[in-house]
Structures are given as C-alpha cells and as structure tokens.
Write a protein that holds these residues in place. Structure first.
Motif, PDB file in Angstrom:
ATOM      1  N   SER A  19      27.929  26.287  91.983  1.00 27.00           N
ATOM      2  CA  SER A  19      27.724  25.384  93.112  1.00 27.00           C
ATOM      3  C   SER A  19      28.810  25.511  94.166  1.00 27.00           C
ATOM      4  O   SER A  19      28.630  25.066  95.299  1.00 27.00           O
ATOM      5  N   LYS A  20      29.957  26.099  93.816  1.00 25.49           N
ATOM      6  CA  LYS A  20      31.061  26.267  94.768  1.00 25.49           C
ATOM      7  C   LYS A  20      31.839  27.527  94.436  1.00 25.49           C
ATOM      8  O   LYS A  20      31.913  27.940  93.281  1.00 25.49           O
ATOM      9  N   ILE A  21      32.432  28.077  95.484  1.00 29.17           N
ATOM     10  CA  ILE A  21      33.416  29.144  95.323  1.00 29.17           C
ATOM     11  C   ILE A  21      34.699  28.627  95.942  1.00 29.17           C
ATOM     12  O   ILE A  21      34.698  28.133  97.074  1.00 29.17           O
ATOM     13  N   ILE A  22      35.793  28.725  95.200  1.00 32.23           N
ATOM     14  CA  ILE A  22      37.106  28.319  95.705  1.00 32.23           C
ATOM     15  C   ILE A  22      38.000  29.545  95.693  1.00 32.23           C
ATOM     16  O   ILE A  22      38.113  30.228  94.672  1.00 32.23           O
ATOM     17  N   LEU A  23      38.611  29.822  96.829  1.00 31.70           N
ATOM     18  CA  LEU A  23      39.502  30.967  96.957  1.00 31.70           C
ATOM     19  C   LEU A  23      40.926  30.493  97.212  1.00 31.70           C
ATOM     20  O   LEU A  23      41.155  29.582  97.993  1.00 31.70           O
ATOM     21  N   ASP A  24      41.860  31.127  96.561  1.00 33.78           N
ATOM     22  CA  ASP A  24      43.289  30.887  96.741  1.00 33.78           C
ATOM     23  C   ASP A  24      43.864  32.178  97.309  1.00 33.78           C
ATOM     24  O   ASP A  24      43.772  33.225  96.684  1.00 33.78           O
ATOM     25  N   THR A  25      44.385  32.110  98.507  1.00 36.80           N
ATOM     26  CA  THR A  25      44.843  33.328  99.174  1.00 36.80           C
ATOM     27  C   THR A  25      46.222  33.112  99.799  1.00 36.80           C
ATOM     28  O   THR A  25      46.533  32.004 100.231  1.00 36.80           O
ATOM     29  N   PRO A  26      47.057  34.142  99.825  1.00 31.39           N
ATOM     30  CA  PRO A  26      48.390  33.996 100.427  1.00 31.39           C
ATOM     31  C   PRO A  26      48.295  33.552 101.885  1.00 31.39           C
ATOM     32  O   PRO A  26      47.408  33.987 102.623  1.00 31.39           O
ATOM     33  N   SER A  27      49.206  32.704 102.293  1.00 31.13           N
ATOM     34  CA  SER A  27      49.161  32.155 103.648  1.00 31.13           C
ATOM     35  C   SER A  27      49.289  33.231 104.724  1.00 31.13           C
ATOM     36  O   SER A  27      48.767  33.067 105.819  1.00 31.13           O
ATOM     37  N   GLN A  28      49.947  34.337 104.427  1.00 29.50           N
ATOM     38  CA  GLN A  28      50.127  35.387 105.428  1.00 29.50           C
ATOM     39  C   GLN A  28      48.946  36.350 105.514  1.00 29.50           C
ATOM     40  O   GLN A  28      48.916  37.224 106.370  1.00 29.50           O
ATOM     41  N   ALA A  29      47.928  36.187 104.693  1.00 27.83           N
ATOM     42  CA  ALA A  29      46.756  37.083 104.687  1.00 27.83           C
ATOM     43  C   ALA A  29      45.741  36.643 105.736  1.00 27.83           C
ATOM     44  O   ALA A  29      44.602  36.301 105.437  1.00 27.83           O
ATOM     45  N   THR A  30      46.123  36.687 106.987  1.00 24.73           N
ATOM     46  CA  THR A  30      45.297  36.130 108.061  1.00 24.73           C
ATOM     47  C   THR A  30      43.982  36.872 108.250  1.00 24.73           C
ATOM     48  O   THR A  30      42.982  36.261 108.624  1.00 24.73           O
ATOM     49  N   ARG A  31      43.941  38.173 108.008  1.00 22.78           N
ATOM     50  CA  ARG A  31      42.676  38.907 108.130  1.00 22.78           C
ATOM     51  C   ARG A  31      41.674  38.406 107.097  1.00 22.78           C
ATOM     52  O   ARG A  31      40.483  38.273 107.382  1.00 22.78           O
ATOM     53  N   SER A  32      42.172  38.119 105.899  1.00 21.57           N
ATOM     54  CA  SER A  32      41.297  37.566 104.857  1.00 21.57           C
ATOM     55  C   SER A  32      40.780  36.200 105.274  1.00 21.57           C
ATOM     56  O   SER A  32      39.603  35.895 105.101  1.00 21.57           O
ATOM     57  N   HIS A  33      41.648  35.368 105.814  1.00 20.84           N
ATOM     58  CA  HIS A  33      41.250  34.023 106.243  1.00 20.84           C
ATOM     59  C   HIS A  33      40.120  34.100 107.267  1.00 20.84           C
ATOM     60  O   HIS A  33      39.157  33.327 107.190  1.00 20.84           O
ATOM     61  N   ASN A  34      40.241  35.024 108.210  1.00 21.00           N
ATOM     62  CA  ASN A  34      39.194  35.179 109.227  1.00 21.00           C
ATOM     63  C   ASN A  34      37.875  35.622 108.594  1.00 21.00           C
ATOM     64  O   ASN A  34      36.814  35.135 108.973  1.00 21.00           O
ATOM     65  N   PHE A  35      37.938  36.524 107.631  1.00 15.31           N
ATOM     66  CA  PHE A  35      36.737  36.970 106.921  1.00 15.31           C
ATOM     67  C   PHE A  35      36.085  35.798 106.207  1.00 15.31           C
ATOM     68  O   PHE A  35      34.864  35.613 106.286  1.00 15.31           O
ATOM     69  N   TYR A  36      36.874  34.997 105.507  1.00 11.84           N
ATOM     70  CA  TYR A  36      36.331  33.849 104.773  1.00 11.84           C
ATOM     71  C   TYR A  36      35.666  32.860 105.720  1.00 11.84           C
ATOM     72  O   TYR A  36      34.577  32.358 105.441  1.00 11.84           O
ATOM     73  N   LYS A  37      36.311  32.568 106.828  1.00 12.84           N
ATOM     74  CA  LYS A  37      35.755  31.607 107.787  1.00 12.84           C
ATOM     75  C   LYS A  37      34.439  32.113 108.370  1.00 12.84           C
ATOM     76  O   LYS A  37      33.484  31.348 108.509  1.00 12.84           O
ATOM     77  N   LYS A  38      34.368  33.402 108.688  1.00 16.95           N
ATOM     78  CA  LYS A  38      33.116  33.969 109.200  1.00 16.95           C
ATOM     79  C   LYS A  38      32.015  33.904 108.150  1.00 16.95           C
ATOM     80  O   LYS A  38      30.837  33.804 108.486  1.00 16.95           O
ATOM     81  N   ALA A  39      32.393  33.939 106.885  1.00 14.97           N
ATOM     82  CA  ALA A  39      31.416  33.884 105.788  1.00 14.97           C
ATOM     83  C   ALA A  39      31.009  32.455 105.450  1.00 14.97           C
ATOM     84  O   ALA A  39      30.196  32.245 104.561  1.00 14.97           O
ATOM     85  N   GLY A  40      31.572  31.460 106.135  1.00 14.59           N
ATOM     86  CA  GLY A  40      31.168  30.080 105.922  1.00 14.59           C
ATOM     87  C   GLY A  40      32.103  29.243 105.082  1.00 14.59           C
ATOM     88  O   GLY A  40      31.830  28.075 104.823  1.00 14.59           O
ATOM     89  N   PHE A  41      33.215  29.813 104.654  1.00 13.39           N
ATOM     90  CA  PHE A  41      34.198  29.047 103.883  1.00 13.39           C
ATOM     91  C   PHE A  41      34.927  28.078 104.800  1.00 13.39           C
ATOM     92  O   PHE A  41      35.127  28.350 105.991  1.00 13.39           O
ATOM     93  N   LYS A  42      35.326  26.958 104.242  1.00 10.84           N
ATOM     94  CA  LYS A  42      36.135  25.961 104.954  1.00 10.84           C
ATOM     95  C   LYS A  42      37.498  25.896 104.290  1.00 10.84           C
ATOM     96  O   LYS A  42      37.607  25.881 103.058  1.00 10.84           O
ATOM     97  N   GLN A  43      38.539  25.830 105.115  1.00 11.76           N
ATOM     98  CA  GLN A  43      39.874  25.672 104.550  1.00 11.76           C
ATOM     99  C   GLN A  43      40.023  24.233 104.068  1.00 11.76           C
ATOM    100  O   GLN A  43      39.633  23.290 104.770  1.00 11.76           O
ATOM    101  N   VAL A  44      40.541  24.073 102.855  1.00 12.93           N
ATOM    102  CA  VAL A  44      40.725  22.744 102.266  1.00 12.93           C
ATOM    103  C   VAL A  44      42.146  22.615 101.735  1.00 12.93           C
ATOM    104  O   VAL A  44      42.846  23.608 101.561  1.00 12.93           O
ATOM    105  N   THR A  45      42.538  21.390 101.473  1.00 15.31           N
ATOM    106  CA  THR A  45      43.824  21.144 100.846  1.00 15.31           C
ATOM    107  C   THR A  45      43.613  20.932  99.354  1.00 15.31           C
ATOM    108  O   THR A  45      42.482  20.709  98.907  1.00 15.31           O
ATOM    109  N   LYS A  46      44.679  20.972  98.607  1.00 11.10           N
ATOM    110  CA  LYS A  46      44.569  20.775  97.165  1.00 11.10           C
ATOM    111  C   LYS A  46      43.941  19.413  96.852  1.00 11.10           C
ATOM    112  O   LYS A  46      43.132  19.299  95.951  1.00 11.10           O
ATOM    113  N   LYS A  47      44.272  18.383  97.631  1.00 15.96           N
ATOM    114  CA  LYS A  47      43.719  17.051  97.357  1.00 15.96           C
ATOM    115  C   LYS A  47      42.229  16.964  97.677  1.00 15.96           C
ATOM    116  O   LYS A  47      41.534  16.093  97.175  1.00 15.96           O
TER     117      LYS A  47
END
Length: 74
Positions: A19-47
């Motif tokens: 029902s969900k995919i959760i990704l943990d990625t290094p903060s400096q991996a900005t190219r990965s972050h852009n890929f995830y966002k284009k794929a529909g992922f939302k950045q969330v906090t631990k809480k």
C-alpha cells in the motif's frame, strides 16, 4: 537504468499488494529526490510516517508514495 529499476519495483509492489513505498535517501542526493518527486513521491518527515522507522542517517530525507489512492507512474 534508474527507470527500469523503478518499473521493476512497481511491478513487484503491485504483485505483492503493497500500500506504500517509503524511501530513505541521503540529503545530498538531489538528482534522486527530483526523480522521486516526478514519480509521485512526497517528501515526509519521520513523524509523518505511519510505520516505526529508526533510520541511522540523520541527514537523510524520507519520501513516501501512497499506492492505495494513486495510479502508479512509470
């Protein structure tokens, strides 16, 4: 290569009823972050997570894709 790997992940989660995919990625991996966002992922906090996750790298960013309310991108 990244798109093929992502397509394989989507096939796997569909087949296994996730029902969900959760990704943990290094903060400096900005190219990965852009890929995830284009794929529909939302950045969330631990809480914001609905599962307990004690991640070791405090400088990592978390991304979540809710598969139950969203059509998968590939």
């Amino acid at each position: 290569m990244g798109k093929n790997l992502y397509a394989s992940l989507l096939l796997f989660v569909q087949k296994h009823g996730f029902s969900k995919i959760i990704l943990d990625t290094p903060s400096q991996a900005t190219r990965s972050h852009n890929f995830y966002k284009k794929a529909g992922f939302k950045q969330v906090t631990k809480k914001d997570l609905t599962v307990q996750y004690d991640y070791p790298d405090r400088n990592s960013l978390l991304f979540e894709l809710d598969l139950s309310s969203k059509q998968l991108h590939n």
